[in-house]
Design a protein around this motif. Structure first.
Motif, mmCIF file in Angstrom:
data_model
loop_
_atom_site.group_PDB
_atom_site.id
_atom_site.type_symbol
_atom_site.label_atom_id
_atom_site.label_comp_id
_atom_site.label_asym_id
_atom_site.label_seq_id
_atom_site.Cartn_x
_atom_site.Cartn_y
_atom_site.Cartn_z
ATOM 1 N N LYS A 72 0.889 -1.225 0.053
ATOM 2 C CA LYS A 72 0.135 -0.055 -0.038
ATOM 3 C C LYS A 72 0.796 1.383 0.085
ATOM 4 N N LEU A 73 2.133 1.248 0.716
ATOM 5 C CA LEU A 73 2.723 2.377 0.781
ATOM 6 C C LEU A 73 3.561 2.903 -0.638
ATOM 7 N N MET A 74 3.777 1.310 -1.279
ATOM 8 C CA MET A 74 4.562 1.762 -2.573
ATOM 9 C C MET A 74 3.758 2.210 -3.690
ATOM 10 N N GLU A 75 2.157 2.302 -3.343
ATOM 11 C CA GLU A 75 1.252 2.814 -4.235
ATOM 12 C C GLU A 75 1.044 4.474 -4.072
ATOM 13 N N HIS A 102 10.753 7.992 -3.324
ATOM 14 C CA HIS A 102 11.685 8.324 -2.521
ATOM 15 C C HIS A 102 11.497 7.884 -1.095
ATOM 16 N N PHE A 103 10.953 6.680 -1.093
ATOM 17 C CA PHE A 103 10.821 6.006 0.209
ATOM 18 C C PHE A 103 12.288 5.190 0.386
ATOM 19 N N ASP A 129 14.645 1.277 5.155
ATOM 20 C CA ASP A 129 14.733 1.102 6.822
ATOM 21 C C ASP A 129 13.554 2.132 7.074
ATOM 22 N N ASP A 130 13.464 3.248 6.394
ATOM 23 C CA ASP A 130 12.313 4.198 6.964
ATOM 24 C C ASP A 130 11.093 3.425 6.905
ATOM 25 N N ILE A 131 10.723 2.654 5.656
ATOM 26 C CA ILE A 131 9.397 1.841 5.670
ATOM 27 C C ILE A 131 9.369 1.115 6.853
ATOM 28 N N LYS A 185 5.900 12.843 5.236
ATOM 29 C CA LYS A 185 5.389 12.478 4.008
ATOM 30 C C LYS A 185 6.393 11.562 3.517
ATOM 31 N N LEU A 186 7.522 11.496 3.469
ATOM 32 C CA LEU A 186 8.789 10.753 2.838
ATOM 33 C C LEU A 186 9.168 9.554 3.966
ATOM 34 N N LEU A 187 8.316 9.530 4.947
ATOM 35 C CA LEU A 187 8.447 8.380 5.865
ATOM 36 C C LEU A 187 9.849 8.304 6.830
ATOM 37 N N ARG A 188 10.583 9.571 6.609
ATOM 38 C CA ARG A 188 11.763 9.889 7.530
ATOM 39 C C ARG A 188 11.755 10.576 8.968
ATOM 40 N N ALA A 189 10.363 10.847 9.159
ATOM 41 C CA ALA A 189 10.173 11.046 10.463
ATOM 42 C C ALA A 189 8.924 10.492 10.713
ATOM 43 N N ILE A 190 8.914 10.076 11.927
ATOM 44 C CA ILE A 190 7.534 9.255 12.467
ATOM 45 C C ILE A 190 6.646 10.529 13.198
#
Length: 192
Positions: A9-12, A18-19, A22-24, A83-88
């Protein structure tokens, strides 16, 4: 090919290229432990929601060389990182959890006291709409209310303390929802 359905789902998402792996993994672990369903968090990643609209206005102000105030729900740099999963996203505080828990009660009381009718059909239409050329604009209104033949958008807040006026962030949030309402219905709401 992603190993699990959440990662799929995230990859959609539009920004998926840009993910980082390790962030995923870190994001899935953190959001799986959150009170909101992970699908809700993924939907929030798909665009800019009402509570994030003030931060985007601050990004625009900075780009124009104007002063920007950062007392928003989320700072612009953190919004981009999230939005780029680099921060929670930061965990909800006790006051935020209390407010979320009491939203259902506040909604019921508002409906009873206003003699209004919820328009869940319009709220759902707003959740599903996409604004042409602005597909990033998403919205999840708390309540679309019909009262006395008029339709409005209500954002329910149960603050820890009462403030003397509506904050600028909430003004942006409600105007953001008004744009979504227009996209979904081709008319402006009668009240916010």
């Amino acid at each position: 090919m992603p190993a699990n359905p959440i990662e799929a789902k995230l990859m959609e998402l539009p920004q998926a290229r840009h993910f980082r792996a390790d962030d995923i993994a870190r994001w899935i672990e953190a959001m799986s432990a959150d009170a909101h369903p992970i699908e809700w968090h993924i939907a929030r990643l798909s665009g800019i929601g009402g509570s994030e609209s003030y931060a985007t206005a601050q990004i625009e102000a900075l780009a124009k060389g104007e002063n920007a105030s950062f007392n928003a729900f989320v700072r612009p740099d953190m919004l981009v990182a999230q939005k780029l999963l680099r921060a929670i996203p930061r965990p909800s505080s006790a006051i935020m959890r209390r407010g979320n828990d009491l939203e259902t009660v506040a909604r019921s009381m508002l409906l009873e006291e206003s003699a209004g009718n919820p328009r869940d059909d319009l709220a759902q239409a707003m959740r599903q709409m996409r604004v042409p050329k602005h597909e990033w604009l998403i919205g999840n209104p708390d309540l679309v209310l019909e009262r006395d033949g008029k339709i409005g958008i209500v954002d329910i807040k149960v603050p820890g303390k009462v403030h003397p006026r509506v904050s600028e962030q909430y003004v942006y949030q409600l105007h953001h929802y008004a744009i979504g309402f227009f996209a979904a219905t081709k008319k402006l709401p009668d009240f916010l």
